[in-house]
Scaffold this active site. Structure first.
Site, mmCIF file in Angstrom:
data_model
loop_
_atom_site.group_PDB
_atom_site.id
_atom_site.type_symbol
_atom_site.label_atom_id
_atom_site.label_comp_id
_atom_site.label_asym_id
_atom_site.label_seq_id
_atom_site.Cartn_x
_atom_site.Cartn_y
_atom_site.Cartn_z
ATOM 1 N N GLU A 1 0.827 -1.196 0.000
ATOM 2 C CA GLU A 1 0.000 0.000 0.000
ATOM 3 C C GLU A 1 0.868 1.256 0.000
ATOM 4 O O GLU A 1 1.968 1.270 0.551
ATOM 5 C CB GLU A 1 -0.929 0.012 1.216
ATOM 6 C CG GLU A 1 -2.026 -1.028 1.122
ATOM 7 C CD GLU A 1 -2.958 -1.040 2.323
ATOM 8 O OE1 GLU A 1 -4.154 -1.342 2.131
ATOM 9 O OE2 GLU A 1 -2.491 -0.763 3.450
ATOM 10 N N CYS B 1 6.771 -6.042 6.962
ATOM 11 C CA CYS B 1 7.861 -5.467 7.747
ATOM 12 C C CYS B 1 8.357 -6.503 8.748
ATOM 13 O O CYS B 1 7.550 -7.186 9.390
ATOM 14 C CB CYS B 1 7.397 -4.216 8.484
ATOM 15 S SG CYS B 1 8.720 -3.381 9.416
ATOM 16 N N CYS C 1 1.916 -1.577 15.449
ATOM 17 C CA CYS C 1 1.876 -1.384 13.995
ATOM 18 C C CYS C 1 1.246 -2.579 13.304
ATOM 19 O O CYS C 1 1.671 -3.726 13.505
ATOM 20 C CB CYS C 1 3.297 -1.150 13.471
ATOM 21 S SG CYS C 1 3.374 -0.898 11.683
ATOM 22 N N CYS D 1 6.910 -4.044 15.472
ATOM 23 C CA CYS D 1 6.576 -3.053 16.498
ATOM 24 C C CYS D 1 5.181 -3.359 17.031
ATOM 25 O O CYS D 1 4.265 -3.681 16.268
ATOM 26 C CB CYS D 1 6.641 -1.646 15.926
ATOM 27 S SG CYS D 1 8.294 -1.135 15.416
ATOM 28 N N CYS E 1 -0.559 6.413 9.982
ATOM 29 C CA CYS E 1 0.699 5.760 10.389
ATOM 30 C C CYS E 1 0.404 4.485 11.182
ATOM 31 O O CYS E 1 -0.394 4.504 12.132
ATOM 32 C CB CYS E 1 1.521 6.715 11.246
ATOM 33 S SG CYS E 1 2.184 8.134 10.341
ATOM 34 N N CYS F 1 3.511 8.852 0.416
ATOM 35 C CA CYS F 1 4.071 7.968 1.447
ATOM 36 C C CYS F 1 4.279 6.600 0.797
ATOM 37 O O CYS F 1 3.315 5.913 0.454
ATOM 38 C CB CYS F 1 3.112 7.893 2.624
ATOM 39 S SG CYS F 1 3.717 6.907 4.005
#
Length: 343
Positions: free
Chosen positions: A94, A114, A121, A118, A336, A107
């Site tokens: 995305e 990933c 996230c 975290c 975010c 962005c």
């Protein structure tokens, strides 16, 4: 793939020049092709009208134009747009286009998924597939510009993934974005956002293009940061701050610190004081971000207004420059920490 078949977005200007020399073409033709692709967003060789018909046919036969396939575009109430792309191997990523009124910011993702996990996230919660190639990175941006119908003013590597864990491809893509014969995007309009990959920050300090740096901090001590950001166990704060100071000394660029306030996790006023002490001497600019809820971690919640005010009051007392950011794209899961790439 046939060794004589190339992918256009994987080629630097120098690669184009070498290829054209092998074909017996004049060197300036490489810049012409790059201008069509990067400046004019023309992706069909047959539409490149200042090239000979023979050259256009040769390009069509030998140079692929592999662009991400748009699966879905979502539009937020605040003007934010989210794009779900499918790559050539079926991976999905995305990207987000932020509308600031007088300018827009793309962005961009650097990885499919990933690996950093975290705690707050959604991208990390969905696991890691692979690094993106330089062409896949560039393809997101160029296709977004094509869809936008105009140039996008800024690019932030703040989408899915950790850009400094895909340093070679990210830096290669940035060289083409910055090249005056390609996209010609100024260095001050390109930002790398990192969770704190120390070797990558050190390399960024020595990079020939003076890029801007944004650090996702989110906690001012090793104990808390390691709990919510496991990367801190590998690169603890002392090493991280040393790398940030080196970047600041070498580039002269001001560092932006990202700090998402999570209710009763990292939002107590004493953490504001710790943050100020940790960053002493860096003269940072801090973005205080409302935590964006994610489906996989319902235990994490956004700080209420009273706690946000107390945290910000402490920063004001300490004369720390900060901005309380407005949420953008939360209604379409584009804020975010919310990008997943699989929905």
């Amino acid at each position: 793939m046939d060794e004589n078949i190339h992918d256009a977005l994987e080629l630097s200007l120098n690669d184009w020049q070498i290829l054209f020399a092998e074909w017996g073409e004049q060197k300036f033709r490489a810049s012409q092709v790059c201008q069509w692709i990067y400046a004019k967003k023309v992706f069909n060789y047959h539409d490149m009208s200042n090239l000979s018909k023979t050259l256009r046919e040769k390009l069509s036969d030998n140079i692929l134009m592999t662009l991400p396939v748009l699966i879905r575009q979502q539009n937020s109430r605040d003007g934010t747009k989210k794009f779900l792309w499918q790559l050539s191997d079926g991976s999905r990523i995305e990207s987000v286009l932020l509308n600031h009124g007088s300018y827009k910011t793309a962005c961009i993702s650097s990885q499919a998924g990933c690996p950093l996990s975290c705690a707050f996230c959604e991208t990390g919660a969905n696991g890691f597939t692979r690094n993106l190639t330089r062409g896949e990175i560039l393809g997101q941006f160029l296709t977004m510009e094509k869809l936008n119908g105009a140039d996008i003013h800024n690019i932030v590597f703040m989408g899915m993934g950790e850009p400094l864990l895909n340093e070679q491809n990210v830096f290669s893509a940035i060289r083409s974005l910055n090249d005056k014969n390609m996209r010609n995007l100024g260095a001050r309009h390109i930002t790398i956002s990192t969770s704190g990959i120390v070797p990558g920050i050190e390399d960024l300090a020595d990079f020939e293009i003076p890029l801007r740096l944004s650090l996702s901090l989110h906690a001012p001590n090793d104990n808390l940061r390691s709990k919510i950001m496991p990367v801190n166990k590998t690169y603890p704060l002392q090493k991280l701050i040393t790398a940030l100071k080196r970047y600041r000394d070498r580039t002269g660029e001001r560092i932006t610190i990202e700090y998402a306030l999570i209710d009763h996790v990292n939002d107590a006023p004493e953490y504001a004081y710790e943050t100020a002490a940790l960053l002493d001497g860096l003269e940072p600019y801090i973005n205080i971000i409302p935590f964006n809820p994610i489906p996989s971690k319902p235990e994490f919640k956004r700080s209420d207004n009273a706690r946000v005010k107390e945290f910000c009051r402490a920063l004001t007392e300490l004369h720390i420059e900060f901005e309380l950011r407005k949420e953008r794209g939360g209604d379409i899961m584009a804020a975010c920490g919310q990008l997943a790439g699989n929905k």
